[in-house]
Design an enzyme around this catalytic site. Structure first.
Site, mmCIF file in Angstrom:
data_model
loop_
_atom_site.group_PDB
_atom_site.id
_atom_site.type_symbol
_atom_site.label_atom_id
_atom_site.label_comp_id
_atom_site.label_asym_id
_atom_site.label_seq_id
_atom_site.Cartn_x
_atom_site.Cartn_y
_atom_site.Cartn_z
ATOM 1 N N PHE A 266 27.700 6.951 22.683
ATOM 2 C CA PHE A 266 27.209 6.256 21.477
ATOM 3 C C PHE A 266 28.350 5.388 20.927
ATOM 4 O O PHE A 266 28.773 5.535 19.781
ATOM 5 C CB PHE A 266 26.747 7.248 20.400
ATOM 6 C CG PHE A 266 25.762 8.288 20.861
ATOM 7 C CD1 PHE A 266 24.405 8.016 20.888
ATOM 8 C CD2 PHE A 266 26.197 9.552 21.265
ATOM 9 C CE1 PHE A 266 23.488 8.988 21.303
ATOM 10 C CE2 PHE A 266 25.292 10.523 21.683
ATOM 11 C CZ PHE A 266 23.942 10.253 21.699
ATOM 12 N N CYS B 10 25.948 12.495 11.436
ATOM 13 C CA CYS B 10 26.001 11.681 10.215
ATOM 14 C C CYS B 10 24.746 11.931 9.388
ATOM 15 O O CYS B 10 24.403 11.147 8.518
ATOM 16 C CB CYS B 10 26.159 10.202 10.539
ATOM 17 S SG CYS B 10 24.824 9.533 11.526
ATOM 18 N N ASN C 148 20.844 5.623 28.159
ATOM 19 C CA ASN C 148 20.507 6.652 27.181
ATOM 20 C C ASN C 148 21.465 7.829 27.404
ATOM 21 O O ASN C 148 21.517 8.391 28.502
ATOM 22 C CB ASN C 148 19.048 7.069 27.413
ATOM 23 C CG ASN C 148 18.602 8.116 26.422
ATOM 24 O OD1 ASN C 148 19.390 8.939 25.952
ATOM 25 N ND2 ASN C 148 17.322 8.095 26.109
ATOM 26 N N ASP D 107 26.331 3.201 25.530
ATOM 27 C CA ASP D 107 25.425 2.938 24.399
ATOM 28 C C ASP D 107 24.105 2.418 24.964
ATOM 29 O O ASP D 107 24.076 1.828 26.051
ATOM 30 C CB ASP D 107 26.025 1.910 23.444
ATOM 31 C CG ASP D 107 25.431 1.970 22.043
ATOM 32 O OD1 ASP D 107 26.087 2.525 21.124
ATOM 33 O OD2 ASP D 107 24.297 1.477 21.861
ATOM 34 N N SER D 108 23.039 2.613 24.209
ATOM 35 C CA SER D 108 21.730 2.144 24.700
ATOM 36 C C SER D 108 21.518 0.653 24.448
ATOM 37 O O SER D 108 20.605 0.054 24.992
ATOM 38 C CB SER D 108 20.600 2.950 24.051
ATOM 39 O OG SER D 108 20.751 2.929 22.664
ATOM 40 N N ASP E 42 29.171 10.534 18.999
ATOM 41 C CA ASP E 42 28.941 10.023 17.637
ATOM 42 C C ASP E 42 27.540 9.408 17.566
ATOM 43 O O ASP E 42 27.380 8.196 17.457
ATOM 44 C CB ASP E 42 30.018 8.977 17.292
ATOM 45 C CG ASP E 42 29.872 8.460 15.867
ATOM 46 O OD1 ASP E 42 29.241 9.148 15.045
ATOM 47 O OD2 ASP E 42 30.393 7.361 15.582
HETATM 48 N N1 SAH Z 1 31.086 5.488 17.375
HETATM 49 C C1 SAH Z 1 30.702 4.206 16.839
HETATM 50 C C2 SAH Z 1 29.412 4.267 16.038
HETATM 51 C C3 SAH Z 1 28.209 4.835 16.769
HETATM 52 S S1 SAH Z 1 26.693 4.481 16.000
HETATM 53 C C4 SAH Z 1 31.848 3.648 15.991
HETATM 54 O O1 SAH Z 1 32.722 4.418 15.575
HETATM 55 O O2 SAH Z 1 31.871 2.429 15.769
HETATM 56 C C5 SAH Z 1 25.522 5.106 17.096
HETATM 57 C C6 SAH Z 1 25.254 4.263 18.324
HETATM 58 O O3 SAH Z 1 24.379 5.001 19.157
HETATM 59 C C7 SAH Z 1 24.571 2.927 18.094
HETATM 60 O O4 SAH Z 1 25.371 1.889 18.624
HETATM 61 C C8 SAH Z 1 23.241 3.015 18.885
HETATM 62 O O5 SAH Z 1 22.935 1.800 19.583
HETATM 63 C C9 SAH Z 1 23.538 4.102 19.866
HETATM 64 N N2 SAH Z 1 22.405 4.912 20.356
HETATM 65 C C10 SAH Z 1 21.366 5.423 19.664
HETATM 66 N N3 SAH Z 1 20.614 6.228 20.430
HETATM 67 C C11 SAH Z 1 21.185 6.239 21.674
HETATM 68 C C12 SAH Z 1 20.898 6.890 22.900
HETATM 69 N N4 SAH Z 1 19.869 7.747 23.013
HETATM 70 N N5 SAH Z 1 21.718 6.669 23.961
HETATM 71 C C13 SAH Z 1 22.761 5.832 23.847
HETATM 72 N N6 SAH Z 1 23.106 5.199 22.705
HETATM 73 C C14 SAH Z 1 22.328 5.396 21.630
#
Ligand code: SAH
Length: 393
Positions: A226, A337, A276, A248-249, A297
């Site tokens: 993420f 969060c 994913n 990230d997705s 995260d």
């Molecule tokens: N760690 C980052 C913030 C993460 S926010 C920082 O510190 O800047 C959460 C992220 O998860 C988003 O970019 C969103 O696109 C991604 N996301 C949401 N669901 C997801 C999934 N199932 N698989 C991969 N990424 C995902």
């Protein structure tokens, strides 16, 4: 004399505890006819003054208290004092930071108002009508107190609907570039103030981005699940990781992540992959790939108490899978969060995942939102980000 909101008998307890919201169901009667956004006084059923704040008949949060002092007016001077205090607090906590949250709503005694600074630009969000009506005044005060001119409004928060407000975003007045480089701990990141998540960047993770310096083993392999625009990935590389893999997705954010890695000189050590996380962690389990540090995260898996059980099973699944992908002595840095997932519940979920994975966890650090997102203990809603860094054996 302001119109009076009189609470029902025995309904003043939360006010005595210091919570600044008065819900519609707590109110017995109203004297006068306050317009929405106007200042009202709140009294207990027995006639004791409880506080003074903004009224909104369209919101379940009928009053947002700004002061408990009977002789303090809720006017421009009060807003100026609160803003000045918020800035002073940041000056003490983060004297050199140029991109950080300047106002964290109730956390700074300014209900519904969020102000983020990205270098020379301020990004404002109003979640409450009382603040929204005073936007021009707030902008004028902020310009005066910060010396910054550029203001962008990210009023695209869905909670605005609860206050009867429309969603919108755009420049307050004169336009300026909205894709800007910012500095975080000496590293540079590109931020899209108009289109990025939240106000463009996860400023609430700033302290935790820095915490990686004590957690990343030299030359280690890191998985940043993420990863958004790569803030943790780039910090992991800067902290000495040999290889960083961001996931990230969203392919759009990954392009920015790759550019962010390159602009800091870590383009070779960081690679980013769309997918994913749930699926990719499962697939990785079938390979021989192991990591020295994994960051989880995820976005909030729940925005209501009703969906808590399902959210916890989602959190547990990714934590369990990540634990199985760590070398002995590796570190898991894991977050939620979601305001509804309390810290004790979060930690027991991580421990349950460890039991299922037959791994032993040693706490390295408990993590929370950056201190420029102040938590007021009497207002649980001001605290939402909880994290844990654990050594995994
Ligand atoms: N760690 C980052 C913030 C993460 S926010 C920082 O510190 O800047 C959460 C992220 O998860 C988003 O970019 C969103 O696109 C991604 N996301 C949401 N669901 C997801 C999934 N199932 N698989 C991969 N990424 C995902």
């Amino acid at each position: 004399m302001y119109p009076r909101v009189i609470l029902g008998r025995g309904r003043e307890r939360r006010q005595h505890q210091g919570h600044p919201w008065v819900y519609d169901g707590e109110i017995a009667s109203l004297t006068g006819q306050p317009s929405d956004g106007a200042v009202v006084d709140c009294y207990s059923h027995d006639g004791a003054f409880l506080g003074r704040g903004y009224f909104n008949s369209r919101s379940k949060i009928r009053v947002r208290i700004l002061t408990r002092q009977v002789d303090e007016d809720v006017d421009e001077a009060l807003l100026r004092r609160r803003l000045a205090w918020a800035l002073e607090r940041r000056q003490r906590l983060y004297p050199t930071a140029t991109s950080l949250r300047l106002v964290h709503a109730e956390g700074d005694g300014l209900p519904g108002l969020t102000v983020d600074r990205y270098e020379d630009t301020l990004v404002l969000q109003c979640a409450a009508l009382g603040m929204d009506l005073r936007l021009d005044m707030l902008a004028r005060l902020l310009r005066e107190l910060t010396g910054l001119e550029q203001i962008y409004l990210r009023n695209d928060l869905s909670v605005r609907r609860n206050d009867g407000l429309e969603l919108s975003h755009g420049f307050l007045d004169a336009p300026f570039p909205t894709v800007v480089p910012i500095q975080e701990h000496g590293l540079t990141f590109e931020v899209d103030l108009a289109g990025g998540h939240k106000t463009g960047f996860y400023l609430d993770q700033t302290d935790n981005h820095l915490a990686l310096y004590t957690l990343v083993p030299a030359g280690g392999t890191v998985l940043d699940a993420f990863c958004y625009t790569g803030a943790f990935s780039v910090h992991a590389a800067a902290a000495g990781a040999g290889e960083v893999w961001g996931m990230d997705s969203s392919t759009a954010v990954l392009e920015v992540a790759q550019q962010n890695a390159a602009r800091n000189g870590f383009g070779e050590r960081c690679r980013f992959e769309a997918g994913n996380v749930f699926d990719r962690l499962r697939q990785l389990q079938g390979s021989s790939q192991l990591f020295d540090l994994i960051i989880l995260d995820p976005p909030s898996f729940t925005h209501s108490r009703d969906a808590l059980a399902k959210a916890l099973s989602g959190y547990k699944e990714i934590n369990l899978r990540a634990l199985k992908l760590l070398r002995p002595g590796g570190v898991l840095v894991t977050f939620t969060c979601s305001y509804y997932v309390e810290r004790t519940r979060f930690e027991s979920m991580v421990q349950e995942a460890a039991s299922d994975a037959r791994r032993q966890l040693t706490v390295r650090q408990r993590l929370s939102q950056a201190l420029h997102h102040p938590e007021v203990m009497a207002i649980p809603e001001t605290a939402y980000l909880k994290g844990l860094a654990v050594e995994v054996w």
